[in-house]
Motif scaffolding. Structure first.
Motif, PDB file in Angstrom:
ATOM      1  N   UNK A  59       0.741  -1.197  -0.011  1.00 44.36           N
ATOM      2  CA  UNK A  59       0.094  -0.089  -0.040  1.00 44.36           C
ATOM      3  C   UNK A  59       0.827   1.373  -0.023  1.00 44.36           C
ATOM      4  N   UNK A  60       1.821   1.151   0.703  1.00 47.17           N
ATOM      5  CA  UNK A  60       3.019   2.464   0.905  1.00 47.17           C
ATOM      6  C   UNK A  60       3.391   2.517  -0.607  1.00 47.17           C
ATOM      7  N   UNK A  61       3.843   1.539  -1.054  1.00 43.25           N
ATOM      8  CA  UNK A  61       4.544   1.656  -2.374  1.00 43.25           C
ATOM      9  C   UNK A  61       3.514   2.185  -3.676  1.00 43.25           C
ATOM     10  N   UNK A  62       2.273   1.838  -3.528  1.00 47.83           N
ATOM     11  CA  UNK A  62       1.143   2.212  -4.335  1.00 47.83           C
ATOM     12  C   UNK A  62       0.735   3.737  -4.090  1.00 47.83           C
ATOM     13  N   UNK A  63       0.872   4.063  -2.738  1.00 49.30           N
ATOM     14  CA  UNK A  63       0.313   5.391  -2.369  1.00 49.30           C
ATOM     15  C   UNK A  63       1.641   6.214  -2.761  1.00 49.30           C
ATOM     16  N   UNK A  64       3.028   5.774  -2.891  1.00 50.32           N
ATOM     17  CA  UNK A  64       3.954   6.818  -3.326  1.00 50.32           C
ATOM     18  C   UNK A  64       3.754   7.352  -4.574  1.00 50.32           C
ATOM     19  N   UNK A  71      -2.361   7.240   1.556  1.00 46.60           N
ATOM     20  CA  UNK A  71      -2.722   6.557   2.735  1.00 46.60           C
ATOM     21  C   UNK A  71      -3.987   5.656   2.566  1.00 46.60           C
ATOM     22  N   UNK A  72      -4.745   6.039   1.393  1.00 44.85           N
ATOM     23  CA  UNK A  72      -5.730   5.179   1.256  1.00 44.85           C
ATOM     24  C   UNK A  72      -5.705   3.721   0.576  1.00 44.85           C
ATOM     25  N   UNK A  73      -4.575   3.590  -0.039  1.00 42.35           N
ATOM     26  CA  UNK A  73      -4.131   2.319  -0.416  1.00 42.35           C
ATOM     27  C   UNK A  73      -3.603   1.654   0.591  1.00 42.35           C
ATOM     28  N   UNK A  74      -2.992   2.374   1.555  1.00 38.60           N
ATOM     29  CA  UNK A  74      -1.992   1.691   2.545  1.00 38.60           C
ATOM     30  C   UNK A  74      -3.213   1.191   3.649  1.00 38.60           C
TER      31      UNK A  74
END
Length: 160
Positions: A59-64, A71-74
């Motif tokens: 999620x952090x990778x996608x949110x980057x 934060x939504x994906x995380x």
């Protein structure tokens, strides 16, 4: 090769394919969400803590890549991973119908949680994101994941 090592190769491979296709080639929504597929595959094999951590990392990778809804994906990947890991204790057999419904529901839950976490100005309509993207994206993801599970020989035996 041990099953755990193969699982990590598959998770890393699907993550790389996701970012290469989504970001590198810019295909976006045309290709399935490989991060969710990797998370759901790992959730059937790993414990809840490991999968929640994997969901957090993915999620952090996608949110980057998303500065507006950071934060939504995380949160959605972490919760989806934790919920998916509980299915390991609830459903012992891995029939074809279970696998298909597992991946469709997993993607749908991830889209629902992401829709809830994203700001009102950033989210699509409920019908478009949760119903269409969740169910159709889940069917697309199941079309990728189920043959991969069969190819890798990860199906559990049905209990009688």
């Amino acid at each position: 090769m041990r099953r755990g090592i193969r699982l990590w190769f598959v998770v890393v491979g699907l993550s790389l394919v996701h970012f290469i296709l989504h970001v590198g080639f810019g295909f976006g929504a045309v290709v399935p969400d490989m991060l969710t597929v990797a998370l759901l595959l790992a959730a059937r094999e790993m414990g809840i803590g490991w999968v929640a951590g994997l969901g957090l990392a993915l999620g952090i990778l996608e949110d980057s890549l998303s500065v507006l809804s950071f934060g939504a994906s995380t949160v959605s990947m972490t919760l989806t991973g934790a919920l998916a890991a509980t299915t390991r204790n609830l459903f012992v057999g891995d029939s074809l119908s279970f696998q298909i419904s597992y991946f469709i529901m997993g993607k749908w839950v991830r889209e629902l949680l992401h829709w809830l976490m994203a700001g009102e100005s950033l989210r699509l309509s409920f019908v478009e994101q949760v119903i269409l993207n969740g169910i159709l994206g889940g069917a697309y993801a199941a079309g990728i994941a189920v043959p991969l599970v069969m190819l890798m020989g990860w199906r559990r035996r049905e209990t009688k």
